[in-house]
Design an enzyme around this catalytic site. Structure first.
Site, PDB file in Angstrom:
ATOM      1  N   ASP A   4      18.992  14.612  38.955  1.00  9.72           N
ATOM      2  CA  ASP A   4      18.258  13.435  38.458  1.00  9.72           C
ATOM      3  C   ASP A   4      19.230  12.376  37.944  1.00  9.72           C
ATOM      4  OD1 ASP A   4      19.063  14.700  36.163  1.00  9.72           O
ATOM      5  OD2 ASP A   4      17.087  14.703  35.200  1.00  9.72           O
ATOM      6  N   SER A   5      20.538  12.685  37.983  1.00  9.20           N
ATOM      7  CA  SER A   5      21.549  11.651  37.720  1.00  9.20           C
ATOM      8  C   SER A   5      21.385  10.495  38.702  1.00  9.20           C
ATOM      9  CB  SER A   5      22.960  12.239  37.838  1.00  9.20           C
ATOM     10  OG  SER A   5      23.115  12.954  39.047  1.00  9.20           O
TER      11      SER A   5
ATOM     12  N   ASP B 170      16.610  18.747  41.253  1.00  5.54           N
ATOM     13  CA  ASP B 170      16.260  18.709  39.824  1.00  5.54           C
ATOM     14  C   ASP B 170      14.781  18.452  39.597  1.00  5.54           C
ATOM     15  OD1 ASP B 170      18.392  19.240  38.178  1.00  5.54           O
ATOM     16  OD2 ASP B 170      19.028  17.143  37.987  1.00  5.54           O
TER      17      ASP B 170
ATOM     18  N   LYS C 171      16.365  22.971  39.650  1.00  2.00           N
ATOM     19  CA  LYS C 171      17.109  23.073  38.389  1.00  2.00           C
ATOM     20  C   LYS C 171      16.265  22.480  37.278  1.00  2.00           C
ATOM     21  CE  LYS C 171      20.930  20.473  37.392  1.00  2.00           C
ATOM     22  NZ  LYS C 171      20.461  19.683  36.242  1.00  2.00           N
TER      23      LYS C 171
ATOM     24  N   GLU D 140      16.441  21.706  32.829  1.00  2.00           N
ATOM     25  CA  GLU D 140      17.249  21.715  31.612  1.00  2.00           C
ATOM     26  C   GLU D 140      16.501  22.458  30.507  1.00  2.00           C
ATOM     27  OE1 GLU D 140      18.289  17.697  30.511  1.00  2.00           O
ATOM     28  OE2 GLU D 140      19.094  17.261  32.508  1.00  2.00           O
TER      29      GLU D 140
ATOM     30  N   GLU E 202      27.042  22.184  30.713  1.00  2.00           N
ATOM     31  CA  GLU E 202      27.569  20.809  30.717  1.00  2.00           C
ATOM     32  C   GLU E 202      28.172  20.438  29.366  1.00  2.00           C
ATOM     33  OE1 GLU E 202      25.027  17.802  32.403  1.00  2.00           O
ATOM     34  OE2 GLU E 202      26.336  16.175  31.701  1.00  2.00           O
TER      35      GLU E 202
HETATM   36  O1  KIV Z   1      21.688  15.429  37.407  1.00  2.00           O
HETATM   37  C1  KIV Z   1      22.796  15.883  37.729  1.00  2.00           C
HETATM   38  O2  KIV Z   1      23.483  15.370  38.604  1.00  2.00           O
HETATM   39  C2  KIV Z   1      23.258  17.073  37.028  1.00  2.00           C
HETATM   40  C3  KIV Z   1      24.655  17.551  37.280  1.00  2.00           C
HETATM   41  C4  KIV Z   1      25.669  16.568  36.976  1.00  2.00           C
HETATM   42  C5  KIV Z   1      24.910  18.885  36.704  1.00  2.00           C
HETATM   43  O3  KIV Z   1      22.530  17.640  36.280  1.00  2.00           O
END
Ligand code: KIV
Length: 301
Positions: free
Chosen positions: A49-50, A88, A118, A120, A187
């Site tokens: 989600d970055s 994510d 993924k 968090e 992280e």
């Molecule tokens: O959102 C993302 O790209 C991440 C990674 C940098 C681990 O969570």
């Protein structure tokens, strides 16, 4: 051995089995061209989600939606053959309840074809991780700095510096691992903590700003190739300066168009034969003659 040499797509069991044998190589990708470029060299591609910050110019990842993750996740899966693709779950799509998390995860898996999701969170997300993994959704955990919590945490800070903070991260790591996560991203944490978690946990740890001892490493691809803007996080090593290259290429293109050097004959369909006397419609524009259009012109008024 690269993912490509396996001649098939890696899955989460392959990744989990790498612990103790070889490091898991992972990077982020959000688009087809980037995913195609990474596919042969990495074991795991994360559609993180970055992308909210890297692609959409947001200040944080909080505004990213499930629809955005579906669209980018599908593009990455379509363009790859070898790497395990994990997508994510964005903020707001899973924190409410395990059932909500399952609906979001099922959308990601059915509409993108990804190998897992993924999320968090630590102790507070353990029940959700179990709910998903028991129902066929492979989960990659994410502890330490959790960017989706930036508003509550008051910024992006190193985690685990105090005894209390380290204790919390330890508890998060075992809760997520015991609930069935196939691996855990750690992280922005103190190096010694990430190292000892890697020794203690049965599942692989994937570090970002964590420790070289982690079972794998992940970074945002744009950060290592000079496409991430002016700021590079301390934990990211720069391997190329593609931003500068792109800037040069675009500048050259602009000059060629203004000088009528582009398109050349080889870029045209059925161009006039040499010596036919046909001339370009307008003369080349010298760079001094180029003035920025005023705002009214830009709006097409
Ligand atoms: O959102 C993302 O790209 C991440 C990674 C940098 C681990 O969570």
């Amino acid at each position: 051995m690269s993912a490509q040499s396996q001649k098939r797509r890696l899955n989460v069991r392959d990744l989990a089995a790498m612990k103790g044998h070889r490091p898991i190589v992972s990077l982020t990708a959000y688009s087809a061209p980037m995913a195609r470029t990474l596919d042969a060299d990495v074991d795991m591609i994360l559609v993180g989600d970055s992308l909210g910050m890297v692609v959409y110019g947001m200040d944080t990842t909080v505004g990213v939606t499930l629809d955005m993750m579906v669209a980018h996740g599908a593009a990455v899966v379509r363009s790859t053959e070898y790497a395990c693709v994990i997508v994510d779950l964005p903020f707001g799509s899973y924190q409410e309840s395990p059932e909500a998390a399952f609906r979001g995860a099922a959308r990601l898996m059915t509409e993108t074809g990804c190998g897992g999701v993924k999320l968090e969170g630590g102790v507070e997300m353990a029940e959700t991780v179990r709910f998903l993994t028991e129902r066929g959704v492979p989960v990659l955990g994410h502890i330490g700095l959790m960017p989706q919590l930036v508003n509550a945490a008051g910024g992006f800070r190193i985690q685990g510096k105090t005894d209390d903070g380290a204790r919390r991260i330890r508890a998060d790591a075992s809760a997520v691992a015991d609930s069935g996560a196939f691996a855990i991203v750690i992280e922005n944490t103190v190096e010694a903590l990430a190292r000892s978690l890697t020794e203690e946990l049965k599942v692989p740890t994937i570090g970002i700003g964590a420790s070289p001892a982690c079972d794998g490493q992940i970074l945002v691809t744009e950060d290592i190739v000079g496409l991430g803007g002016d700021f590079t996080p301390r934990f990211a090593k720069r391997y190329a300066e593609l931003g500068e290259e792109l800037h040069k290429a675009v500048g050259q293109y602009a000059k060629d168009v203004r000088a009528r050097r582009f398109p050349a004959v080889e870029h045209c369909f059925n161009p006039p034969a040499k010596g036919s006397g046909a001339k370009p419609r307008l003369a080349a524009v010298s760079s001094e003659a180029i003035v920025a259009p005023d705002a009214k012109e830009q709006r097409g008024a």
